[in-house]
Design a protein around this motif. Structure first.
Motif, PDB file in Angstrom:
ATOM      1  N   SER A  62       0.859  -1.185   0.000  1.00 19.47           N
ATOM      2  CA  SER A  62       0.000   0.000   0.000  1.00 19.47           C
ATOM      3  C   SER A  62       0.893   1.232   0.000  1.00 19.47           C
ATOM      4  O   SER A  62       1.975   1.234   0.620  1.00 19.47           O
ATOM      5  CB  SER A  62      -0.875   0.006   1.253  1.00 19.47           C
ATOM      6  N   SER A  63       0.427   2.299  -0.647  1.00 20.75           N
ATOM      7  CA  SER A  63       1.183   3.553  -0.627  1.00 20.75           C
ATOM      8  C   SER A  63       1.351   4.072   0.808  1.00 20.75           C
ATOM      9  O   SER A  63       2.282   4.826   1.081  1.00 20.75           O
ATOM     10  CB  SER A  63       0.486   4.594  -1.492  1.00 20.75           C
ATOM     11  N   GLU A  64       0.488   3.646   1.712  1.00 24.76           N
ATOM     12  CA  GLU A  64       0.578   4.076   3.111  1.00 24.76           C
ATOM     13  C   GLU A  64       1.818   3.543   3.821  1.00 24.76           C
ATOM     14  O   GLU A  64       2.193   4.032   4.878  1.00 24.76           O
ATOM     15  CB  GLU A  64      -0.686   3.676   3.867  1.00 24.76           C
ATOM     16  N   THR A  65       2.458   2.507   3.242  1.00 23.25           N
ATOM     17  CA  THR A  65       3.649   1.932   3.868  1.00 23.25           C
ATOM     18  C   THR A  65       4.935   2.336   3.140  1.00 23.25           C
ATOM     19  O   THR A  65       6.006   1.870   3.493  1.00 23.25           O
ATOM     20  CB  THR A  65       3.560   0.395   3.923  1.00 23.25           C
ATOM     21  N   LYS A  66       4.834   3.221   2.162  1.00 24.41           N
ATOM     22  CA  LYS A  66       6.004   3.659   1.395  1.00 24.41           C
ATOM     23  C   LYS A  66       6.715   4.785   2.135  1.00 24.41           C
ATOM     24  O   LYS A  66       6.084   5.620   2.766  1.00 24.41           O
ATOM     25  CB  LYS A  66       5.583   4.130   0.005  1.00 24.41           C
ATOM     26  N   PHE A  67       8.042   4.792   2.054  1.00 23.95           N
ATOM     27  CA  PHE A  67       8.817   5.881   2.655  1.00 23.95           C
ATOM     28  C   PHE A  67      10.059   6.128   1.807  1.00 23.95           C
ATOM     29  O   PHE A  67      10.462   5.285   1.002  1.00 23.95           O
ATOM     30  CB  PHE A  67       9.184   5.566   4.115  1.00 23.95           C
ATOM     31  N   ASN A  68      10.656   7.302   1.977  1.00 32.08           N
ATOM     32  CA  ASN A  68      11.863   7.647   1.238  1.00 32.08           C
ATOM     33  C   ASN A  68      13.076   7.170   2.025  1.00 32.08           C
ATOM     34  O   ASN A  68      13.466   7.784   3.012  1.00 32.08           O
ATOM     35  CB  ASN A  68      11.938   9.161   0.997  1.00 32.08           C
ATOM     36  N   SER A  69      13.678   6.077   1.567  1.00 37.45           N
ATOM     37  CA  SER A  69      14.828   5.499   2.258  1.00 37.45           C
ATOM     38  C   SER A  69      16.125   6.173   1.849  1.00 37.45           C
ATOM     39  O   SER A  69      17.161   5.954   2.483  1.00 37.45           O
ATOM     40  CB  SER A  69      14.911   4.001   1.961  1.00 37.45           C
ATOM     41  N   GLY A  70      16.105   6.947   0.754  1.00 38.72           N
ATOM     42  CA  GLY A  70      17.321   7.574   0.270  1.00 38.72           C
ATOM     43  C   GLY A  70      18.232   6.639  -0.502  1.00 38.72           C
ATOM     44  O   GLY A  70      19.331   7.017  -0.889  1.00 38.72           O
ATOM     45  N   THR A  71      17.770   5.411  -0.747  1.00 33.54           N
ATOM     46  CA  THR A  71      18.608   4.415  -1.428  1.00 33.54           C
ATOM     47  C   THR A  71      18.508   4.500  -2.942  1.00 33.54           C
ATOM     48  O   THR A  71      19.352   3.959  -3.645  1.00 33.54           O
ATOM     49  CB  THR A  71      18.211   2.985  -1.013  1.00 33.54           C
ATOM     50  N   GLY A  72      17.442   5.133  -3.456  1.00 35.22           N
ATOM     51  CA  GLY A  72      17.245   5.188  -4.896  1.00 35.22           C
ATOM     52  C   GLY A  72      16.321   4.112  -5.424  1.00 35.22           C
ATOM     53  O   GLY A  72      16.133   3.989  -6.633  1.00 35.22           O
ATOM     54  N   TRP A  73      15.755   3.304  -4.529  1.00 33.54           N
ATOM     55  CA  TRP A  73      14.769   2.286  -4.899  1.00 33.54           C
ATOM     56  C   TRP A  73      13.505   2.516  -4.079  1.00 33.54           C
ATOM     57  O   TRP A  73      13.571   2.977  -2.935  1.00 33.54           O
ATOM     58  CB  TRP A  73      15.285   0.878  -4.613  1.00 33.54           C
ATOM     59  N   PRO A  74      12.336   2.174  -4.633  1.00 35.11           N
ATOM     60  CA  PRO A  74      11.108   2.271  -3.840  1.00 35.11           C
ATOM     61  C   PRO A  74      11.225   1.420  -2.573  1.00 35.11           C
ATOM     62  O   PRO A  74      11.640   0.258  -2.651  1.00 35.11           O
ATOM     63  CB  PRO A  74      10.035   1.712  -4.776  1.00 35.11           C
TER      64      PRO A  74
END
Length: 135
Positions: A62-74
């Motif tokens: 879910s988009s609700e569990t997405k975050f910006n890890s800074g790694t360059g991958w979703p």
């Protein structure tokens, strides 16, 4: 847990997969490849919706569990229920937990223990292995 392609609900030959996937999708999903970091538009996709498997369209995150890890991958901190399977990956001189689609066995990426609360997990996915379906 399924350990070979024939044990998954959706099973296709290499030729059949090549007909429905782009060459890059085939390399990642079926040959355990990795896309270059910062190349997927899904890394910056923060709209409301669901990220599904590019091979079989099973809802994965879910988009609700997405975050910006800074790694360059979703990156996500929690998959949807029964969406993924994992195996031990000992390639590249290290041990990692590989993440697969539970329905077609496609390689999605890896999971690490350095994510945010509440799970502490970082599901680092290849964008090419996913499709985004907006709500």
């Amino acid at each position: 847990m399924a350990t070979s392609n024939s044990e998954f609900e959706i099973s296709k030959t290499e030729e059949e997969w090549r007909k429905v996937l782009t060459p890059e999708q085939f390399q990642v999903l079926r040959k355990h490849g990795t896309e270059r970091a910062h190349t997927s538009p899904l890394d910056k996709q923060y709209g409301k919706g669901t990220f599904v498997c590019a091979g079989c369209e099973l809802p994965l995150f879910s988009s609700e569990t997405k975050f910006n890890s800074g790694t360059g991958w979703p990156s996500f901190f929690d998959p949807m229920e029964n969406a993924i399977a994992t195996t031990v990956d000992k390639s590249l001189f290290m041990t990692r937990t590989e993440v697969h689609c539970s329905r077609c066995g496609g390689h999605l990426g890896h999971v690490f223990n350095d994510g945010p609360k509440p799970t502490g997990k970082r599901y680092c996915m290849n964008g090419v292995s996913l499709k985004f379906v907006a709500d």
